[in-house]
Design a protein around this motif. Structure first.
Motif, short mmCIF file in Angstrom:
data_model
loop_
_atom_site.label_atom_id
_atom_site.label_comp_id
_atom_site.label_asym_id
_atom_site.label_seq_id
_atom_site.Cartn_x
_atom_site.Cartn_y
_atom_site.Cartn_z
N ALA A 98 35.45 41.52 43.00
CA ALA A 98 35.16 40.13 43.73
C ALA A 98 36.10 38.89 43.07
O ALA A 98 36.24 38.90 41.74
N VAL A 99 36.11 37.76 43.90
CA VAL A 99 36.57 36.77 43.26
C VAL A 99 35.24 35.76 42.70
O VAL A 99 34.17 35.88 43.63
N TYR A 100 35.15 35.44 41.69
CA TYR A 100 33.91 34.92 40.95
C TYR A 100 34.22 33.32 40.95
O TYR A 100 35.19 32.71 40.42
N TYR A 101 33.20 32.51 41.40
CA TYR A 101 33.22 31.14 41.63
C TYR A 101 32.21 30.54 40.67
O TYR A 101 30.91 31.09 40.86
N GLN A 158 32.70 36.61 45.72
CA GLN A 158 33.14 37.05 47.06
C GLN A 158 33.93 38.21 47.07
O GLN A 158 35.02 38.08 46.65
N ALA A 159 33.50 39.40 47.65
CA ALA A 159 34.19 40.51 47.76
C ALA A 159 35.22 40.46 48.97
O ALA A 159 34.52 39.88 49.71
N PRO A 160 36.35 41.36 49.11
CA PRO A 160 37.03 41.31 50.21
C PRO A 160 36.11 41.69 51.41
O PRO A 160 35.38 42.83 51.43
N GLY A 161 36.41 40.94 52.38
CA GLY A 161 35.56 41.25 53.78
C GLY A 161 34.31 40.93 53.56
O GLY A 161 33.29 41.45 54.77
#
Length: 122
Positions: A91-94, A39-42
């Protein structure tokens, strides 16, 4: 119940590499499909790649050829090797675990990690 903990994120220059790890608790890890999302910002969270319990792999177009997913069932760990990183990979990687077949759909996963930040500078 499965608990997932990601690690390996950080700051890297464009063109560099990172390897993310996803350590899972529980003895049933081997039966779960594992997925990586980001998930990238915005932006909304998006599918990156997934692997079945017998290591069949699936990739989003954005990651194909640059990213590699793998798993070590003996270590209860899934990995995401990321090469040729671009600023748009920031991004945040999950990581996620699902009891069904690998899928690009978030609803196909039952457990999620807390995420690890990947920042690619230009």
């Amino acid at each position: 119940h499965v608990q997932l903990v990601e690690s390996g994120g950080g700051l890297v220059q464009a063109g560099g590499s990172l390897r993310l790890s996803c350590a899972a608790s529980g003895r049933t890890f081997i039966w779960y499909s594992m997925g990586w999302f980001r998930q990238a910002p915005g932006k909304e969270r998006e599918f990156v790649t997934a692997i079945s319990w017998i290591s069949n792999t699936y990739y989003a177009d954005s990651s194909k050829g640059r990213f590699t997913i793998s798993r070590d069932n003996g270590k209860n760990t899934a990995y995401l090797q990321m090469n040729s990183l671009k600023p748009e990979d920031t991004a945040v990687y999950y990581c996620a675990a699902g009891a069904g077949d690998p899928t690009a759909m978030e609803v196909g996963y039952d457990y999620w990690g807390q995420g690890t930040q990947v920042t690619v500078s230009s």
